[in-house]
Design a protein around this motif. Structure first.
Motif: not given
Length: 373
Positions: A328-344
């Protein structure tokens, strides 16, 4: 504006200093001179394997040295340009200098990361294998989206992509695909992408528009050349042939030209169907199998990543490296480094550099920067 110029210049200077230390600058220059001299020896190619290894080292070292020298030269030239613009009160030229230094700063940052690509096979081309997992048609479509994402990333970095194998899904998408990505440091960058990728979205295949979770696995291994000897007992390899098919189930030909090789002791399997000739597909499949076994050996030596079968036993929960949430929201998150962005959409269009950089930095014990959403 002058402050921006000075700040960017200081950052570039810091990057250059770091690059010099990583290269061990003076010994690196001496080694490059030695390699240049040996490359002119007319007897060099009497031993082709040694010659190829020498030329690869020479090319890699020359590229690294030139990158540092170019950063130093362009930083100095731009600073002189900025100082002249300031003396003449030319604001437009001063802004141009600031833009140039900003771009140079980004190049310097990438050069720092490139300097980390010192693994045995980091400079090689790469095979990227994608398999759909739990989720049926949803996951098959997700696997196709990943195939597009990596192709876009490669093209944005002046690399070429060849599809070696593609098995279409029953309704949509793909069950599996193997890409060969050709370019400088292709494996060094793409090796950070190995693992399970999870997608959450409103299903385009669900008439009730419900949210679905899909999984697909990515495995990356280096293309190896003839100088790397991988002994394979032919009796350990099962060969299967079948009819090649492309997207939508269209037959490429009417003969059993596609080839799948399975290494029985390890369970490692590869397939190739891009050529019309079974002989050519068999030859390419053997190259892929050698590369896979080589990668398995690298894994054992490095003890830094999970073994291939550990990652592929269950393409689903508990094996994820990255989560892509579109609803229901826009998010790409790397579970190893916690890097994330909403620019899916940007990520799905191939903007993977922040994730790769952070993962690469983490592997060598350097803290990576996160992407901002």
């Amino acid at each position: 504006m002058r402050a921006d110029v000075e700040a960017a210049s200081a950052d570039i200077e810091q990057s250059v200093g770091l690059l010099r230390r990583r290269l061990d600058w003076d010994p690196a220059l001496r080694r490059l001179d030695e390699l240049n001299a040996r490359s002119e020896d007319p007897t060099l190619w009497d031993k082709p394997a040694e010659a190829q290894a020498l030329m690869r080292e020479r090319t890699r070292l020359a590229n690294q040295v030139e990158a540092v020298q170019a950063l130093e030269r362009e930083r100095s030239d731009t600073l002189e340009f900025a100082e002249l613009a300031e003396m003449e009160g030319d604001q437009d030229s001063l802004e141009e200098a600031a833009r140039t230094l900003k771009a140079l700063k980004e190049r310097a940052g990438r050069a720092e990361l490139e300097a980390l690509l010192s693994g045995e096979a980091d400079g090689n081309d790469a095979y990227v294998e994608i398999n759909s997992g739990a989720g049926g048609t949803e996951s098959a479509d997700w696997a196709l989206m990943l195939m597009r994402m990596y192709s876009r990333w490669a093209n944005a970095h002046s690399m070429t992509v060849e599809v070696l194998e593609e098995t279409p899904g029953e309704t949509a998408g793909i069950k599996s695909a193997t890409l060969q990505v050709k370019g400088v440091n292709a494996y060094g960058w793409l090796k950070t992408e190995g693992g399970v990728h999870r997608l959450v979205r409103i299903s385009p295949f669900d008439s009730n528009a419900r949210r679905h979770t899909s999984f697909a696995s990515v495995w990356v291994y280096p293309v190896v050349d003839d100088t790397i000897v991988i002994e394979i007992n032919p009796s350990d390899v099962r060969t299967d042939t079948y009819r090649a098919s492309g997207a939508g189930g269209q037959h490429i030909n009417k003969t059993d030209s596609a080839v799948r090789l399975t290494h029985l002791p390890t369970g490692i399997a590869v397939a190739c169907q891009t050529e019309r000739s079974q002989h050519q597909n068999r030859e390419n499949a053997w190259k892929m199998l050698r590369a896979r076994l080589y990668e398995a050996e690298l894994q054992r030596r490095e003890a830094a990543q999970q073994a291939l079968e550990d990652q592929k036993t269950d393409i689903g929960w508990g094996h994820q490296i990255r989560s892509y949430v579109l609803q229901p929201y826009q998010l790409v998150k790397d579970l190893r480094t916690d890097v994330e962005t909403s620019d899916t959409q940007g990520v799905l269009d191939g903007d993977l550099d922040p994730f790769m950089a952070a993962s690469l930095s983490q592997r060598v014990g350097v803290t990576g920067e996160t992407a901002e959403g």
